[in-house]
Design a protein around this motif. Structure first.
Motif: not given
Length: 354
Positions: A161-165, A184-187, A205-213, A240-247
């Motif tokens: 069902k995904g990754v929750g906390v 709830a997922p995805e977080n 928290t770190r939600p992971v948007p699938k459509a926008i965001g 353009g920085s070292w943290d441009n992929g995910r945090i």
């Protein structure tokens, strides 16, 4: 960059130090830990990843947790099966949709103890195992926050069902109470602040948007640690920085005279993971005051560059002794290391927002 002293004993815990819990399985990871003090001991709550021993054959063995049996069960998949994508060592994906079908390992939590914070004795049994349908792919990446006499453990609960906390609590680390899924997922990467602020509990928290965001850091508040609301965006990626992929959040925030200091993890678009620092307002942690322009720790040593997923340092837990921060961190999605930084040095690296 802040001056970093890596322990000579690094890595402190490796997969070779741990006996597999299940017959026919092997330990491939012991990393991304929660850290706490209890009396004279330093406690480390390890994420232990096990997988079925891989045979020299055209098959890949993956696993899931069988709740009825109370153990991990292996599943054999044919490498030639066009339905599956085996290109990522961490997961098996549906070749057509790109969605995850299986993880290549099952994670659970195991406790280790130390009197000096460098040499750890590892329990021969699990502290927490998957326990619900929302945890059948494992429980991962614990964080421990002490509030009063209670230790609260947040962890990633992984299932189809995904990754929750999930949330658990303990007062003595001999037994724990489970409180269910709080996000709830995805977080994931959820970390509790170690005290109430203005009468409320706060969490990164770190939600992971699938459509926008994008996968960035948010903040939420709660009256009771179970019901969360007033979700707000906190801080994002920097082009353009070292943290441009995910945090995402890392260690439990430290209260300092300047505000709440959070040592976070981030990756660039080549999946190179480093650590940075952000300072939040003491009375309103939804306000970002300052942030380090560059990383305070980045993968440089052999054990950080090479492993199950190399080029990774992943902030996990901190202990503060005067001006010394002891940072326990995951390396290469394989093992656990520790480094010391000066709190004053980290604070000096911060650039205040205008």
């Amino acid at each position: 960059m802040a001056h970093v002293y890596r322990y000579e004993e690094n890595p402190l815990v490796t997969p070779a130090d741990i006996t597999p819990l299940w017959e026919g399985f092997e330990v491939i990871g012991a990393f991304n830990v929660g850290i706490a003090r209890l009396g004279d001991e330093v406690l480390m709550l390890l994420r232990v990843a096990e997988r079925p021993v891989q045979e020299d054959s055209p098959f890949v063995s993956t696993a899931y947790f069988d709740l009825a049996a109370g153990k991990a069960v292996s599943v054999r998949l044919d490498r030639a099966d066009a339905r599956y994508d085996f290109s990522d060592a961490r997961v098996v994906k549906d070749a057509h949709t790109g969605s995850t079908v299986y993880l290549t390992s099952i994670s659970y939590l195991r406790l280790a103890r130390s009197l000096d914070g460098r040499h750890f004795s590892i329990a021969d049994h699990a502290f927490l195992l998957p326990a619900t349908e929302l945890e059948t792919f494992g429980i991962e990446d614990p964080r421990i926050t002490q509030i009063g006499e209670t230790y609260y453990i947040t962890y990633s609960a992984v299932s189809p069902k995904g990754v929750g906390v999930g949330l658990a609590s303990t007062s003595d680390f001999t037994q724990a109470s489970r409180h269910g899924l709080i996000f709830a997922p995805e977080n994931k990467d959820v970390i509790l602040f170690p005290e109430r602020i203005g009468g409320l509990y706060y969490a990164l928290t770190r939600p992971v948007p699938k459509a926008i965001g994008l996968p960035e850091i948010w903040i939420a508040e709660s009256p009771d640690l179970l019901h969360w609301g007033n979700h707000r965006f906190l801080m994002g990626l920097r082009e353009g920085s070292w943290d441009n992929g995910r945090i995402g959040g890392g260690a439990v925030p430290l209260r300092t005279p300047a505000g709440w200091l959070e040592l976070y993890h981030a990756a660039d678009r080549q999946d190179r993971y480093c650590m940075g620092a952000v300072l939040l307002d003491a009375d309103d942690p939804s306000q970002v005051l300052a942030r380090t322009p560059g990383p305070i720790l980045e993968p440089e040593t052999e054990y950080e560059l090479n492993g199950f997923f190399g080029g990774v340092v992943f902030s996990c837990g901190v202990l503060l002794d005067g001006d010394t921060i002891r940072m326990y961190y995951g390396v290469a999605d394989t093992s656990v290391a520790c480094a010391e930084l000066k709190l004053s040095d980290v604070l000096q690296q911060l650039v205040y927002e205008v």
